[in-house]
Design a protein around this motif. Structure first.
Motif, short mmCIF file in Angstrom:
data_model
loop_
_atom_site.label_atom_id
_atom_site.label_comp_id
_atom_site.label_asym_id
_atom_site.label_seq_id
_atom_site.Cartn_x
_atom_site.Cartn_y
_atom_site.Cartn_z
N VAL A 162 -6.51 6.42 -2.86
CA VAL A 162 -6.26 5.29 -3.75
C VAL A 162 -7.41 4.29 -3.63
O VAL A 162 -7.92 4.04 -2.55
CB VAL A 162 -4.92 4.61 -3.43
N ASN A 163 -7.81 3.73 -4.77
CA ASN A 163 -8.85 2.72 -4.86
C ASN A 163 -10.25 3.25 -4.60
O ASN A 163 -11.22 2.55 -4.80
CB ASN A 163 -8.58 1.54 -3.90
N THR A 165 -10.88 6.77 -5.43
CA THR A 165 -11.00 7.91 -6.33
C THR A 165 -10.25 7.60 -7.61
O THR A 165 -9.08 7.22 -7.57
CB THR A 165 -10.41 9.18 -5.69
N GLU A 166 -10.92 7.76 -8.74
CA GLU A 166 -10.30 7.45 -10.02
C GLU A 166 -9.06 8.33 -10.24
O GLU A 166 -9.10 9.53 -10.03
CB GLU A 166 -11.30 7.67 -11.15
N GLY A 167 -7.97 7.70 -10.66
CA GLY A 167 -6.75 8.44 -10.96
C GLY A 167 -5.99 8.92 -9.74
O GLY A 167 -5.06 9.73 -9.86
N ALA A 168 -6.35 8.42 -8.54
CA ALA A 168 -5.74 8.93 -7.31
C ALA A 168 -4.30 8.48 -7.14
O ALA A 168 -3.48 9.22 -6.59
CB ALA A 168 -6.56 8.51 -6.10
N THR A 169 -3.97 7.27 -7.59
CA THR A 169 -2.63 6.74 -7.29
C THR A 169 -1.50 7.60 -7.87
O THR A 169 -0.57 7.94 -7.13
CB THR A 169 -2.51 5.28 -7.76
N PRO A 170 -1.53 7.98 -9.15
CA PRO A 170 -0.44 8.83 -9.64
C PRO A 170 -0.36 10.16 -8.90
O PRO A 170 0.75 10.67 -8.65
CB PRO A 170 -0.80 9.04 -11.12
N TYR A 419 2.20 -2.28 -7.35
CA TYR A 419 1.30 -1.59 -6.43
C TYR A 419 -0.16 -1.92 -6.73
O TYR A 419 -0.96 -2.07 -5.80
CB TYR A 419 1.52 -0.08 -6.50
N ASP A 420 -0.53 -2.06 -7.98
CA ASP A 420 -1.91 -2.42 -8.31
C ASP A 420 -2.28 -3.76 -7.66
O ASP A 420 -3.38 -3.90 -7.09
CB ASP A 420 -2.09 -2.50 -9.82
N ALA A 421 -1.36 -4.72 -7.75
CA ALA A 421 -1.63 -6.03 -7.15
C ALA A 421 -1.65 -5.93 -5.62
O ALA A 421 -2.49 -6.56 -4.95
CB ALA A 421 -0.58 -7.04 -7.60
N TYR A 422 -0.72 -5.16 -5.08
CA TYR A 422 -0.65 -4.98 -3.62
C TYR A 422 -1.92 -4.32 -3.10
O TYR A 422 -2.50 -4.77 -2.09
CB TYR A 422 0.58 -4.13 -3.30
N LEU A 423 -2.37 -3.27 -3.77
CA LEU A 423 -3.58 -2.57 -3.36
C LEU A 423 -4.79 -3.49 -3.43
O LEU A 423 -5.64 -3.49 -2.51
CB LEU A 423 -3.78 -1.34 -4.23
N ALA A 424 -4.88 -4.28 -4.50
CA ALA A 424 -6.00 -5.21 -4.63
C ALA A 424 -5.99 -6.24 -3.50
O ALA A 424 -7.03 -6.58 -2.93
CB ALA A 424 -5.94 -5.91 -5.99
N ASN A 425 -4.79 -6.71 -3.13
CA ASN A 425 -4.67 -7.68 -2.05
C ASN A 425 -5.08 -7.07 -0.71
O ASN A 425 -5.82 -7.69 0.07
CB ASN A 425 -3.24 -8.20 -1.97
N MET A 426 -4.62 -5.86 -0.44
CA MET A 426 -4.95 -5.21 0.82
C MET A 426 -6.44 -4.90 0.92
O MET A 426 -7.06 -5.04 1.99
CB MET A 426 -4.13 -3.94 0.99
N PHE A 432 -12.48 -1.83 4.33
CA PHE A 432 -12.42 -0.42 4.67
C PHE A 432 -11.01 0.06 4.98
O PHE A 432 -10.64 1.18 4.65
CB PHE A 432 -13.35 -0.13 5.87
N GLY A 433 -10.20 -0.79 5.60
CA GLY A 433 -8.86 -0.37 5.98
C GLY A 433 -7.82 -0.53 4.89
O GLY A 433 -6.82 0.18 4.87
N GLY A 434 -8.06 -1.46 3.95
CA GLY A 434 -7.06 -1.76 2.95
C GLY A 434 -6.55 -0.58 2.15
O GLY A 434 -5.33 -0.38 2.01
N PRO A 435 -7.45 0.25 1.60
CA PRO A 435 -6.97 1.39 0.81
C PRO A 435 -6.10 2.35 1.61
O PRO A 435 -5.16 2.95 1.07
CB PRO A 435 -8.27 2.07 0.35
N PHE A 436 -6.40 2.51 2.90
CA PHE A 436 -5.60 3.42 3.72
C PHE A 436 -4.26 2.80 4.08
O PHE A 436 -3.22 3.46 4.03
CB PHE A 436 -6.39 3.80 4.99
N TRP A 437 -4.28 1.53 4.43
CA TRP A 437 -3.02 0.86 4.78
C TRP A 437 -2.08 0.82 3.59
O TRP A 437 -0.86 0.90 3.74
CB TRP A 437 -3.31 -0.55 5.28
#
Length: 578
Positions: A162-163, A165-170, A419-426, A432-437
């Motif tokens: 996520v974040n 790779t394009e299209g990874a979240t779905p 989730y989009d907002a949450y991912l952007a915040n993390m 580096f850690g945000g996308p994994f967390w």
């Protein structure tokens, strides 16, 4: 599930082991053959010799503490103890937990027990136990038909995230939905919950909550013949400590929680506070590299800012042109932005030990040196080779992380906009850690197995039978000092010791000052004075500091410092979601 899906030291095993004993996944002691299931299980603790100098036992405890005594199946808890070396001053048994959820305490006592014993003074037995769903404890939490099936599934998206790779979240949501349904079928139970039902029918995944494990700790303590618990918990082990102190405040003789995450945040399954200091540790990489100079840091530049600019250029290079590595140890690989981000995040856990590897990897990417890249990647994220024979069950991967972490937390529903907002915040919080967390939210939103018994707080106590001691680095990779301060305020009489270091848990950086306070606490119950801070005796890249003072140490303190360095090299750390 705050600290990673797989343990770099204790959980991830390769079907056909090719890495050597000094890598972060294996030690020589791990090679000793021992059949856990050959030990008789008993309602009392019956010790048997194991692993040359240890004692092992399998303890029967109720699977369901909410059912009447003797009703239904049991859990079988694996225990491993390193006996005290100072028998004349014997003080009892300290339980340890290395973190997770999913960390094996029996493995941890082999990996760290001797150095922990040296630190606390040798007058205690050191006991590691495998919490429910982990290691050699039964029932196990295995959703896949084999280790090979599990590894093939996880390896299939190695460069997708996520974040990043394009299209990874779905795709990730669909994958976790599939895993959630698989595990519901395998470990969620059949709905039969009568006196003659098996653990599989009752559903193993429904009985691994931290409330149950905290109660197991109480029962283990009682069966050892001790009235109150003595405990040192790291990382997720700090969560277990908070559960125990809230549920059984009058049953504490000594308790240290080290690398502390706020249980009130953990039980919400929000995971929004963990990484607030992670980027500070990344920035420290540039500072310490510059201070150490070109002889110790190959990425040296005239200023920390110049080093940062050089690293950013390397990251941009990898993003635009992933590096082909045709002759990696386990076959061809591609060094991608996802692997680079994942490894940078992992290395923030133990900067003293791992920052030199980070520099080697970055130089390798800068110079298209596949050998340097492969050596580091395989050390931390080893590929999978299958020899086709089945591993012993306690060495196979399991789903303890999700069953415990997601089960302890509030139920989540996946909402794309949230989730989009949450991912952007993390990601803003930790580059580096945000996308994994942020994957924790995805996985828990698709996890279906809910615990029968879930403690939700309050995580507080006006007083405990002995004050607990909170030990926390100034800058922890995933458990910030701000959380430790919140926990400190909620447990009456608790002490807080701040170690001025970078990395996860105090063990990531040796500090004689910290060790002396820990020993005083275990031996005499003494808490540090309010506001106490400890400096460290080693820094990333720079190495040992205060050498003159070290040369003047007493033999006892020199021995203690040596134990600390051993513990900092061996203490378990946990990886992000793979």
């Amino acid at each position: 599930m705050i600290f990673g899906a797989l343990s770099l030291l204790a959980i991830r095993y390769i079907c056909k082991a090719k890495h050597v004993a000094n890598q972060p996944g294996e030690t020589a002691v791990q090679k000793i053959e021992f059949d856990w299931f050959s030990l008789p299980a008993s309602e009392s603790i019956e010790w048997h010799p194991c692993y040359s100098e240890y004692k092992c036992a399998r303890l029967l405890l109720p699977l369901d503490y909410l059912s009447p005594p003797g009703y239904g199946p049991n859990a079988t808890i694996a225990l491993q103890m390193l006996p005290a070396t100072d028998k004349q001053s014997y003080r009892g048994t300290i339980l340890i937990n290395p973190g997770g959820p999913g960390g094996s305490g029996t493995y941890a006592v082999m990996e760290t027990g001797k150095n922990i014993s040296r630190i606390v003074g040798g007058s205690y037995d050191i006991l590691g136990f495998d919490p429910r769903g982990t290691g050699a404890t039964l029932p196990g939490l295995h959703c896949y038909e084999s280790e090979a099936q599990y590894q093939i599934w996880t390896q299939s998206i190695r460069n997708t995230w996520v974040n990043l790779t394009e299209g990874a979240t779905p795709l990730m949501v669909a994958r976790e939905d599939a895993v959630g349904q698989l595990c519901e079928n395998k470990i969620g139970g059949s709905g039969r919950e009568d006196v003659n039902g098996t653990a599989e029918e009752w559903g193993a995944g429904r009985f691994v909550s931290s409330a149950s494990v905290a109660t197991d700790m109480l029962k283990i303590t009682e069966k050892l013949g001790q009235e109150k618990l003595k405990y040192w918990g790291f990382s997720y082990g700090s969560i277990l400590g908070q559960y125990f102190a809230a549920m059984y405040p009058d049953k504490i003789e000594r308790m240290i929680i080290d690398g502390v995450y706020d249980a009130q945040e953990y039980v919400k399954a929000s995971y929004t506070t963990n990484l607030v200091d992670n980027d500070v540790i990344v920035e420290a990489f540039f500072t310490f590299c510059h201070q150490a100079g070109p002889e110790k840091c190959p990425l040296y530049e005239p200023s920390p800012e110049a080093i940062k600019a050089r690293v950013d250029a390397i990251i941009n290079k990898v993003e635009s042109t992933p590096v082909p590595v045709p002759f990696a140890e386990h076959g061809p690989m591609v060094f991608s932005k996802k692997l680079l981000y994942e490894l940078i995040f992992i290395m923030t856990y133990k900067p003293i030990l791992f920052f030199p590897d980070l520099a080697t990897m970055l130089i390798g990417a800068e110079r298209n040196n596949g050998s340097a890249i492969s050596a580091v990647v395989n050390k931390f994220l080893p590929d999978y080779e299958c020899a086709c024979e089945r591993k012993q069950p306690w060495l196979e991967s399991n789903e303890a992380l999700m069953a415990i972490g997601c089960g302890d937390g509030d139920e989540l529903t996946f909402d794309p906009d949230y989730y989009d907002a949450y991912l952007a915040n993390m990601t803003a919080q930790a580059r580096f850690g945000g996308p994994f967390w942020a994957m924790y939210h995805v996985r828990c939103s698709q996890w279906r197995v809910r615990p029968k018994w879930r403690y939700t707080g309050p995580f507080a106590a006006d007083n405990t039978s002995h004050p607990i001691l909170i030990v926390e680095p100034r800058y922890d990779a995933v458990c910030p000092l701000s959380d430790a301060r919140k926990v400190h305020k909620r447990y009456g009489g608790a002490g807080l010791l701040v170690q001025n270091s970078y990395g996860h848990c105090s063990t990531s950086a040796p500090s004689l000052c910290t060790a002396l306070h820990i020993r005083a606490y275990f031996e005499n119950g003494t808490l540090p004075q309010e506001g106490t801070e400890c400096e460290v005796d080693e820094l990333p890249f720079i190495g040992r500091v205060n050498d003159k003072e070290v040369n003047m140490l007493s033999a006892e303190d020199a021995e203690l410092l040596d134990a600390l360095r051993g513990l900092s090299r061996a203490a378990p750390v946990f990886m992000p979601w793979r």
